[in-house]
Design an enzyme around this catalytic site. Sequence first.
Site, PDB file in Angstrom:
ATOM      1  N   GLN A  69       0.759  -1.292   0.035  1.00 25.63           N
ATOM      2  CA  GLN A  69      -0.077   0.241  -0.042  1.00 25.63           C
ATOM      3  C   GLN A  69       1.214   1.452   0.061  1.00 25.63           C
ATOM      4  OE1 GLN A  69      -2.830  -0.056   3.350  1.00 25.63           O
ATOM      5  NE2 GLN A  69      -3.445  -2.248   2.663  1.00 25.63           N
ATOM      6  N   CYS A  70       2.062   1.248  -0.540  1.00 26.64           N
ATOM      7  CA  CYS A  70       3.117   2.399  -1.061  1.00 26.64           C
ATOM      8  C   CYS A  70       2.603   2.939  -2.104  1.00 26.64           C
ATOM      9  CB  CYS A  70       4.057   1.727  -0.094  1.00 26.64           C
ATOM     10  SG  CYS A  70       5.549   3.018  -0.997  1.00 26.64           S
ATOM     11  N   GLY A  71       3.099   4.145  -2.209  1.00 27.53           N
ATOM     12  CA  GLY A  71       2.735   4.742  -3.590  1.00 27.53           C
ATOM     13  C   GLY A  71       4.768   4.271  -4.521  1.00 27.53           C
ATOM     14  N   THR A 126       4.218   0.702  -4.755  1.00 26.38           N
ATOM     15  CA  THR A 126       4.485  -0.806  -5.347  1.00 26.38           C
ATOM     16  C   THR A 126       4.287  -0.667  -6.159  1.00 26.38           C
ATOM     17  OG1 THR A 126       2.910  -0.331  -2.754  1.00 26.38           O
ATOM     18  CG2 THR A 126       2.175  -1.628  -4.688  1.00 26.38           C
TER      19      THR A 126
END
Length: 160
Positions: A34-36, A38
């Site tokens: 759920q990371c930018g 990803t």
Amino acid sequence: MTIFEQDCYTHQGDPFNLRALKGQVLLVVNVASQCGFTPQLEELESLYTRYRDRGFTVLGFPCNQFGRQSPESAEAFCRFGEQRFGVHFPLMEKVKVNGPDAHPLFTALKGQAPGVLGTRAIKWNFTKFLVGRDGEVIARFGPREHGVTLRKAVEAALDK
């Protein structure tokens, strides 16, 4: 102890024989769902597919230490990676990369390749460690470093 002698486990909790990868070039990455950053999973898979026949492997370790951006189990992360980004490179156990409970592999990687101003701590998801065929870290890349920079570094390591 070299990188290849560290004990690791797969996303299913089975022992993973890093020693079997001795002589290969590795890219070890702490990953999150759920990371930018990803979407880099797709790029990492592309690197793996492009260079695996030359002795290159990407190892992704899910980590929830940064903004709780990977709350799922390692197995659920693996399903996510396969379904959303077509990931087939080895996805490993969920780990901590900093602090007293940091996985020994990441402790070793950080020891060989400190970050900016000599700091050892990993600052965020998708920090990448390029490991040579001899088990020594060649380079450490921050989360924003990818694309051509990463590809050229992998190619240079494979050509050694």
